[in-house]
Design an enzyme around this catalytic site. Structure first.
Site, PDB file in Angstrom:
ATOM      1  N   TYR A  80      37.086  33.278  43.253  1.00  0.00           N
ATOM      2  CA  TYR A  80      38.191  34.244  43.322  1.00  0.00           C
ATOM      3  C   TYR A  80      39.546  33.597  43.048  1.00  0.00           C
ATOM      4  O   TYR A  80      40.393  34.137  42.354  1.00  0.00           O
ATOM      5  CB  TYR A  80      38.165  34.905  44.698  1.00  0.00           C
ATOM      6  CG  TYR A  80      39.117  36.053  44.880  1.00  0.00           C
ATOM      7  CD1 TYR A  80      39.096  37.158  44.033  1.00  0.00           C
ATOM      8  CD2 TYR A  80      40.033  36.047  45.925  1.00  0.00           C
ATOM      9  CE1 TYR A  80      39.965  38.217  44.212  1.00  0.00           C
ATOM     10  CE2 TYR A  80      40.901  37.106  46.125  1.00  0.00           C
ATOM     11  CZ  TYR A  80      40.866  38.184  45.272  1.00  0.00           C
ATOM     12  OH  TYR A  80      41.729  39.227  45.450  1.00  0.00           O
ATOM     13  N   ARG A  81      39.788  32.457  43.636  1.00  0.00           N
ATOM     14  CA  ARG A  81      40.934  31.582  43.358  1.00  0.00           C
ATOM     15  C   ARG A  81      42.289  32.068  43.855  1.00  0.00           C
ATOM     16  O   ARG A  81      43.274  31.327  43.814  1.00  0.00           O
ATOM     17  CB  ARG A  81      41.022  31.277  41.857  1.00  0.00           C
ATOM     18  CG  ARG A  81      41.821  30.011  41.568  1.00  0.00           C
ATOM     19  CD  ARG A  81      41.601  29.388  40.235  1.00  0.00           C
ATOM     20  NE  ARG A  81      41.748  30.224  39.088  1.00  0.00           N
ATOM     21  CZ  ARG A  81      42.238  29.823  37.915  1.00  0.00           C
ATOM     22  NH1 ARG A  81      42.639  28.575  37.772  1.00  0.00           N
ATOM     23  NH2 ARG A  81      42.314  30.621  36.887  1.00  0.00           N
ATOM     24  N   ASP A  82      42.424  33.281  44.343  1.00  0.00           N
ATOM     25  CA  ASP A  82      43.732  33.735  44.828  1.00  0.00           C
ATOM     26  C   ASP A  82      43.556  34.596  46.083  1.00  0.00           C
ATOM     27  O   ASP A  82      44.129  35.674  46.198  1.00  0.00           O
ATOM     28  CB  ASP A  82      44.457  34.518  43.738  1.00  0.00           C
ATOM     29  CG  ASP A  82      45.962  34.600  43.988  1.00  0.00           C
ATOM     30  OD1 ASP A  82      46.479  33.771  44.770  1.00  0.00           O
ATOM     31  OD2 ASP A  82      46.617  35.483  43.401  1.00  0.00           O
ATOM     32  N   PHE A  83      42.755  34.073  47.018  1.00  0.00           N
ATOM     33  CA  PHE A  83      42.477  34.802  48.257  1.00  0.00           C
ATOM     34  C   PHE A  83      43.684  34.681  49.184  1.00  0.00           C
ATOM     35  O   PHE A  83      44.044  33.593  49.609  1.00  0.00           O
ATOM     36  CB  PHE A  83      41.229  34.225  48.932  1.00  0.00           C
ATOM     37  CG  PHE A  83      40.743  35.032  50.100  1.00  0.00           C
ATOM     38  CD1 PHE A  83      39.894  36.104  49.920  1.00  0.00           C
ATOM     39  CD2 PHE A  83      41.149  34.713  51.386  1.00  0.00           C
ATOM     40  CE1 PHE A  83      39.449  36.858  50.993  1.00  0.00           C
ATOM     41  CE2 PHE A  83      40.705  35.456  52.473  1.00  0.00           C
ATOM     42  CZ  PHE A  83      39.860  36.532  52.273  1.00  0.00           C
ATOM     43  N   ASN A  87      46.249  40.330  48.772  1.00  0.00           N
ATOM     44  CA  ASN A  87      45.186  40.742  47.850  1.00  0.00           C
ATOM     45  C   ASN A  87      44.003  41.395  48.561  1.00  0.00           C
ATOM     46  O   ASN A  87      42.992  41.697  47.940  1.00  0.00           O
ATOM     47  CB  ASN A  87      44.692  39.546  47.032  1.00  0.00           C
ATOM     48  CG  ASN A  87      45.631  39.204  45.894  1.00  0.00           C
ATOM     49  OD1 ASN A  87      46.487  40.010  45.531  1.00  0.00           O
ATOM     50  ND2 ASN A  87      45.492  38.021  45.337  1.00  0.00           N
TER      51      ASN A  87
END
Length: 258
Positions: A80-83, A87
């Site tokens: 996911y990289r942008d938790f 978000n």
């Protein structure tokens, strides 16, 4: 688009898109309660009431389930990289769904251990090994989950320059406290006003601490986290039942005295 291929109850549904000239707009399903950030870190600005303990644990469990799907069910796996709290969107009943897959990355395949990529994401949520080397794995998401879970428990932002210097970085502030069980209650969000199960608080902080391990290999998988959070929910119910039983017994004792 990646999101159109992914379907899970804890991921937002992509309704459609609009492309007009150089404008690109994605249309998601409507989430009535906005983001977790609105209810956790922007209370004054958004005039929201603090989330109670049970709702926080419900949101954490659902968000963890979404990450578990991306890591262990999606084929190939997705990082996911942008938790982060902004978000995680909440529906009318505060069921969480992950949104904004703009930074999501297909995970390593063919025996590879990691994906090498330019470091992206939000400062404070990135795993240390990813920030240093650009080597991305699903364990990077596990670290980010630990940060957000700690925000949910403490009510503190991961980076807050308004606090004293030693408390500005949430993980740095929490690290020594993780080692002393007697200080665990100091980490609970004051806005909870003490309304949480002590055993549940201990277990939640233990899960957060495991996710925030410096070495990626020592962090749990998201399926392990989901299992731990499910157990935490069961423990909460058992504690509530014990409390109710104790109250009943106390009431019976009082009647006997009368």
């Amino acid at each position: 688009m990646m999101l159109s291929l992914l379907h899970h109850q804890n991921l937002v549904n992509l309704v459609g898109y609009c492309a007009d000239g150089d404008q690109r707009i994605l249309v998601y399903e409507y989430m009535q309660n906005g983001s977790l950030e609105d209810h956790l870190l922007e209370l004054v600005r958004n005039k929201k009431k603090p989330l109670d303990w049970d709702t926080r644990m419900k949101v954490a469990a659902g968000a963890a389930s979404g990450l578990e799907y991306l890591h262990e069910t999606a084929d190939p796996p997705v990082i996911y990289r942008d938790f982060k709290a902004s978000n995680i969107l909440l529906d009318e009943e505060f069921n969480p769904k992950l949104s904004d897959f703009g930074l999501a990355k297909v995970g390593p395949t063919g025996g590879e251990t990691h994906v090498s990529t330019r470091v992206m994401g939000t400062y404070g949520y990135c795993a240390p090994e990813y920030a240093l080397t650009g080597q991305l794995t699903v364990k990077s998401d596990v670290y980010s989950f630990g940060v957000v879970f700690l925000e949910m428990i403490t009510g503190r932002r991961v980076i807050d320059t308004k606090k004293p210097t030693r408390e500005q970085n949430l993980v740095t502030w929490a690290s020594p406290l993780f080692k002393d069980k007697r200080k665990f209650t100091l980490m609970a969000d004051p806005l909870l006003e003490g309304k949480y199960p002590i055993k549940g608080l201990y277990q939640a902080l233990a899960v957060a601490a495991m996710c925030l391990q410096e070495e990626a290999e020592t962090r749990p998988t998201m399926s392990d986290v989901v299992t731990a959070l499910e157990y935490l929910g069961v423990t909460k119910v058992e504690e509530n039942n014990e409390t109710d039983n104790n109250k009943k017994e106390e009431g019976e004792d009082e009647r006997l005295k009368l």
